[in-house]
Scaffold this motif. Sequence first.
Motif, PDB file in Angstrom:
ATOM      1  N   ASP A 307       0.849  -1.165  -0.123  1.00 38.77           N
ATOM      2  CA  ASP A 307       0.006  -0.038  -0.067  1.00 38.77           C
ATOM      3  C   ASP A 307       0.905   1.162  -0.219  1.00 38.77           C
ATOM      4  O   ASP A 307       1.297   1.884   1.034  1.00 38.77           O
ATOM      5  CB  ASP A 307      -0.892  -0.051   1.348  1.00 38.77           C
ATOM      6  CG  ASP A 307      -2.108   1.015   1.154  1.00 38.77           C
ATOM      7  OD1 ASP A 307      -2.043   1.957   0.329  1.00 38.77           O
ATOM      8  OD2 ASP A 307      -2.710   1.226   2.283  1.00 38.77           O
ATOM      9  N   VAL A 308       1.329   1.623  -1.124  1.00 32.54           N
ATOM     10  CA  VAL A 308       2.529   2.691  -1.414  1.00 32.54           C
ATOM     11  C   VAL A 308       1.547   3.783  -1.532  1.00 32.54           C
ATOM     12  O   VAL A 308       1.108   4.249  -2.533  1.00 32.54           O
ATOM     13  CB  VAL A 308       3.297   2.247  -2.392  1.00 32.54           C
ATOM     14  CG1 VAL A 308       4.461   3.531  -2.502  1.00 32.54           C
ATOM     15  CG2 VAL A 308       4.251   1.377  -1.881  1.00 32.54           C
ATOM     16  N   ARG A 309       1.550   4.799  -0.877  1.00 29.22           N
ATOM     17  CA  ARG A 309       0.906   5.992  -1.123  1.00 29.22           C
ATOM     18  C   ARG A 309       1.946   7.274  -1.096  1.00 29.22           C
ATOM     19  O   ARG A 309       1.480   8.306  -1.595  1.00 29.22           O
ATOM     20  CB  ARG A 309      -0.137   6.332   0.073  1.00 29.22           C
ATOM     21  CG  ARG A 309      -1.099   5.251   0.191  1.00 29.22           C
ATOM     22  CD  ARG A 309      -2.278   5.523   1.171  1.00 29.22           C
ATOM     23  NE  ARG A 309      -3.208   4.312   1.444  1.00 29.22           N
ATOM     24  CZ  ARG A 309      -4.151   4.415   2.230  1.00 29.22           C
ATOM     25  NH1 ARG A 309      -4.443   5.618   2.739  1.00 29.22           N
ATOM     26  NH2 ARG A 309      -4.886   3.275   2.524  1.00 29.22           N
ATOM     27  N   LEU A 310       2.851   7.200  -0.093  1.00 25.96           N
ATOM     28  CA  LEU A 310       3.905   8.461   0.157  1.00 25.96           C
ATOM     29  C   LEU A 310       4.913   8.528  -0.838  1.00 25.96           C
ATOM     30  O   LEU A 310       5.549   7.577  -1.331  1.00 25.96           O
ATOM     31  CB  LEU A 310       4.201   8.515   1.482  1.00 25.96           C
ATOM     32  CG  LEU A 310       3.468   8.216   2.702  1.00 25.96           C
ATOM     33  CD1 LEU A 310       4.045   8.106   4.061  1.00 25.96           C
ATOM     34  CD2 LEU A 310       2.446   9.445   2.692  1.00 25.96           C
ATOM     35  N   LYS A 311       5.237   9.653  -1.278  1.00 24.49           N
ATOM     36  CA  LYS A 311       6.350   9.928  -1.958  1.00 24.49           C
ATOM     37  C   LYS A 311       7.158  11.057  -1.566  1.00 24.49           C
ATOM     38  O   LYS A 311       6.661  12.083  -0.865  1.00 24.49           O
ATOM     39  CB  LYS A 311       5.935  10.407  -3.553  1.00 24.49           C
ATOM     40  CG  LYS A 311       5.082   9.522  -4.542  1.00 24.49           C
ATOM     41  CD  LYS A 311       4.956   9.939  -5.639  1.00 24.49           C
ATOM     42  CE  LYS A 311       4.129   8.849  -6.681  1.00 24.49           C
ATOM     43  NZ  LYS A 311       4.002   9.289  -7.876  1.00 24.49           N
ATOM     44  N   SER A 312       8.480  11.094  -1.729  1.00 24.82           N
ATOM     45  CA  SER A 312       9.115  12.159  -1.014  1.00 24.82           C
ATOM     46  C   SER A 312       9.069  13.184  -2.122  1.00 24.82           C
ATOM     47  O   SER A 312       9.446  13.266  -3.196  1.00 24.82           O
ATOM     48  CB  SER A 312      10.803  11.490  -1.052  1.00 24.82           C
ATOM     49  OG  SER A 312      11.435  12.576  -0.729  1.00 24.82           O
ATOM     50  N   ASP A 313       9.006  14.266  -1.219  1.00 24.08           N
ATOM     51  CA  ASP A 313       9.016  15.674  -1.833  1.00 24.08           C
ATOM     52  C   ASP A 313      10.391  16.331  -1.633  1.00 24.08           C
ATOM     53  O   ASP A 313      10.395  17.509  -2.019  1.00 24.08           O
ATOM     54  CB  ASP A 313       7.925  16.522  -1.493  1.00 24.08           C
ATOM     55  CG  ASP A 313       8.046  16.670   0.156  1.00 24.08           C
ATOM     56  OD1 ASP A 313       8.687  16.170   0.909  1.00 24.08           O
ATOM     57  OD2 ASP A 313       7.122  17.649   0.744  1.00 24.08           O
TER      58      ASP A 313
END
Length: 741
Positions: A307-313
């Motif tokens: 459940d991959v939702r986050l991305k590095s900004d």
Amino acid sequence: MGVFDSSRRRPQAGPEPSGHRGYYATHDAFDYDDSPYDDWDDRLSGLDHALEAEERRRLRWWQRDYWLGRRKRWWAGRIALGLLALFILLVGWLAITAPLSKSLEPIAPPQITLLAADGTPIARNGAIVDEPVDVDTLPPHVVEAFLAIEDRRFYDHWGVDPRGIGRAIFTGTGGGSTITQQLAKFTFLTPERTLTRKAREALIAFWLESWLTKDEILERYLSNAYFGDNVYGLRAASMHYFYRKPENLKPNQAAMLAGLLQAPSRYAPTKHYDRAKQRMGLVVKSMVAAGYITEVEARGMAPPALDVRLKSDLPTGTYFADWALPEARKEADGGYARQTLTTTLDSRLQAIARDVTGRAPLGSAQVALVAMRPNGEVVAMIGGKDYEKSPFNRATQAKRQPGSTFKLFVYLAALRAGWDPDDRIANTAFTQGSYRPKNSRDRYSESLTLEEAFAQSSNVAAVRLFEEVGSEKVIQLARDLGVTSPLAKGDPSLALGTNTMSLLELTSAYAAVAGNAYPAEAHAFAKPERGFFENLWDGPSSFSSSTRDEMQRMLRAAINEGTGRAAMLSGPNFGKTGTTQDNRDALFVGYAGDLVVGVWIGNDDNSPLDGISGGGLPARIWRDFMNRALGVQATGQPAPREQRDPGTPIEPLDVPDIGDIPVGDGNSRIRIRDGEAVFSTEVDGIPIDIRIGEDGIGIDDQAIEEARRRAEERQIEAEERYEEIRRQRDERLRDLESARF
């Protein structure tokens, strides 16, 4: 018996003694069982030993007799003392060189910040991190999964586990290093594989075990271990892969995360889910072997869904930063740290490159630009029109045909083989053979000098010269200048640049000619200057002065008299145009002053360009960049020759890109479009277009307003950048003041 005793008993020369007369006294003192001779024997033996010791004392340690005759007890004692002293010295050296004091400090997440040569931050590459975990709040199955696969006897050893090492060797399960050793390795030491590093690792492990509790060590380990995808720490990993806090991880999720630690990049489930699933199975078996779960529970533990939702900004920078980061990681000393590295990028030149490529009328085509010093220091890089839309670096990653810019290698190989720029070569069309190259616009003549052929970029002359010199010598010359891309041996089309290479590779080869030192390896970080003996033993090679001067003569002719006239500067300039078949690639590579610049224009799908050739837009971009970078003035077009009036209507000349004529300082130009002339110039940095047509003179007010708005935005950005630099300077000053007191 002693030596005196033996001499006493030796027969003496002389007359025979007379016989004994009288009586023999009898006394207990003369009994051999209690005789004074025993005392004499002891004294004489001691004297013998003293003499031997004196003789040995006079010997030197390099003499053979010095070591002979030593007793085993003497040897054993000296060896034991030597080993003890060596052990003490080794421990002392490790204690001094190992970062023991650092091992108890808070662990900084790994991060690399790149600075331009003037100290301006240009990029930052950091880790995805989160808050530390608390072992007391984690479910038992989470901790057990990591202990089972990484360090089953974690709570029973003192930092190093011989039994665990043996089990890892014979069973293949479990790590040979303990969790404490792994914490020491990936947070305080470099990744080198040496016995010295292993010894330091063990010493730091003992140190950590002495000062921290087992739970504190485990918390540090879980909070800072690498889990792949640039994610560090269990909390960040559980949120990244399963969007779940570590306190809420399910047993199968915890088992998959525990399996990642051996090779995070290899087992990252977002990229290699099958590998992660197989590794998870090994973790589950280890949990059964350790008694944490039963066989029934293990069979019911299915691989979890991601459940991959986050991305590095976190910003990663630009084309230059992406190219420089791999080299930056080598420059950094490894481990966990915040590194700040200064690159060779010149922020002023980078801004000029971005501006001249951004203003170029490219249409749907892409552009790439590389600027470097003759020694290979890259000072500016553009890999495309828009990094945010397409981070693919066309300057370093794209492999495209160099076209006629490859002729540099053909002609330079000919000069090195003894040819002269004034030597002539046939410029007639090929009428026989399977390969029949043609000149642009079918322009042929009986013959040309090498200088004329190079300046006019004659294809048939280049192929004939290639065949005369030989493909081996041309390819070897290219290899000498640093070209590593495949080059087809014996293929005459190679002379026209049909083999592919990157723009960075091609520009580096021209830099080797500019600096007369080959190869010129492109690099993003300044290299220390070589010493005299290092240069003498392993320094770069160079051409003879005559060969280099002759090559520069032809490169200058290509600009001043040949296809590269649009790139002409007021000072010395050297370069070559390149256009591939059907105008799929257009290039200009050259040098002036202390800068070597390559420009490429093309479509990503390799479709033909709309009338763009190497002597057109790429040459003008090169000229505009050089004008502003070096502060030189463009000479404009050559003065027209006086011609006889033919007495007939004048027809337009078939000149490529006639609609873009440089005027004055090179920053102004006249374009002919749709029957009207457009005069483009700059006033206080704001571009202005003045149209002259049948309706009179017109000025685009909307364009001026848009330019003014963009100028204000750039000013605001510059002010913000200045404030950021000043803030960093103030922080450094405060740090220096605190360090002083």
